[in-house]
Motif scaffolding. Structure first.
Motif, PDB file in Angstrom:
ATOM      1  N   ARG A 147     -33.454  21.100   6.911  1.00 35.12           N
ATOM      2  CA  ARG A 147     -33.771  19.966   6.062  1.00 35.12           C
ATOM      3  C   ARG A 147     -33.394  18.649   6.701  1.00 35.12           C
ATOM      4  O   ARG A 147     -32.696  18.616   7.705  1.00 35.12           O
ATOM      5  N   LEU A 148     -33.871  17.590   6.081  1.00 36.69           N
ATOM      6  CA  LEU A 148     -33.533  16.217   6.461  1.00 36.69           C
ATOM      7  C   LEU A 148     -32.707  15.589   5.350  1.00 36.69           C
ATOM      8  O   LEU A 148     -32.868  15.942   4.180  1.00 36.69           O
ATOM      9  N   VAL A 187     -43.279  25.455  13.182  1.00 35.24           N
ATOM     10  CA  VAL A 187     -43.680  24.104  12.769  1.00 35.24           C
ATOM     11  C   VAL A 187     -42.482  23.170  12.893  1.00 35.24           C
ATOM     12  O   VAL A 187     -41.339  23.614  12.949  1.00 35.24           O
ATOM     13  N   ARG A 188     -42.770  21.883  12.897  1.00 38.45           N
ATOM     14  CA  ARG A 188     -41.698  20.894  12.957  1.00 38.45           C
ATOM     15  C   ARG A 188     -41.507  20.169  11.624  1.00 38.45           C
ATOM     16  O   ARG A 188     -40.761  19.214  11.534  1.00 38.45           O
ATOM     17  N   THR A 189     -42.201  20.620  10.591  1.00 37.58           N
ATOM     18  CA  THR A 189     -42.059  20.003   9.281  1.00 37.58           C
ATOM     19  C   THR A 189     -40.906  20.652   8.519  1.00 37.58           C
ATOM     20  O   THR A 189     -40.515  21.776   8.814  1.00 37.58           O
ATOM     21  N   VAL A 190     -40.385  19.936   7.549  1.00 41.68           N
ATOM     22  CA  VAL A 190     -39.333  20.463   6.688  1.00 41.68           C
ATOM     23  C   VAL A 190     -39.731  20.241   5.247  1.00 41.68           C
ATOM     24  O   VAL A 190     -40.581  19.392   4.976  1.00 41.68           O
ATOM     25  N   ILE A 227     -31.608  18.598  10.456  1.00 41.49           N
ATOM     26  CA  ILE A 227     -32.312  18.512  11.735  1.00 41.49           C
ATOM     27  C   ILE A 227     -32.576  17.054  12.098  1.00 41.49           C
ATOM     28  O   ILE A 227     -32.373  16.147  11.305  1.00 41.49           O
ATOM     29  N   GLU A 228     -33.071  16.891  13.304  1.00 37.71           N
ATOM     30  CA  GLU A 228     -33.379  15.565  13.834  1.00 37.71           C
ATOM     31  C   GLU A 228     -34.439  14.869  12.998  1.00 37.71           C
ATOM     32  O   GLU A 228     -35.459  15.472  12.685  1.00 37.71           O
ATOM     33  N   PRO A 229     -34.232  13.603  12.667  1.00 36.34           N
ATOM     34  CA  PRO A 229     -35.255  12.883  11.917  1.00 36.34           C
ATOM     35  C   PRO A 229     -36.541  12.654  12.718  1.00 36.34           C
ATOM     36  O   PRO A 229     -37.625  12.611  12.150  1.00 36.34           O
ATOM     37  N   LEU A 230     -36.414  12.520  14.028  1.00 31.49           N
ATOM     38  CA  LEU A 230     -37.583  12.284  14.871  1.00 31.49           C
ATOM     39  C   LEU A 230     -38.386  13.581  15.004  1.00 31.49           C
ATOM     40  O   LEU A 230     -37.897  14.582  15.524  1.00 31.49           O
TER      41      LEU A 230
END
Length: 90
Positions: free
Chosen positions: A11-12, A53-56, A37-40
């Motif tokens: 998550r962010l 995937v890189r989405t959260v 995780i990283e915001p970028l």
């Protein structure tokens, strides 16, 4: 069992979609490990390795082997697997 919960949530900070999943996990009384995780977007390699995937948000449930993205899908999965199965929103 293990020291770490069987559910990991990628998550962010301050992500409303992630918070939706957190609310459902808490409502269901499920223990979980939050992995922030990283915001970028291009730097989200840990979540990419887990889910493709890189989405959260992304949830990894070691008990069932599920790796899943998209908050609506995750909430539905949690309800179906750990809740009463009716998919009701809080």
């Amino acid at each position: 069992m293990a020291d770490r919960p069987e559910i990991t949530l990628y998550r962010l900070q301050a992500c409303p979609y992630c918070e939706r999943v957190v609310r459902r996990l808490d409502e269901l009384g499920l223990e979980y490990h939050s992995r922030f995780i990283e915001p970028l977007h291009s730097e989200r390699n840990a979540v990419k390795r887990e889910s493709g995937v890189r989405t959260v948000p992304v949830i990894v449930d070691e008990r069932t082997g599920v790796r899943m993205a998209e908050s609506a899908n995750v909430v539905e999965y949690l309800d179906r697997t750990y809740g009463d199965g009716n998919g009701g929103e809080a």
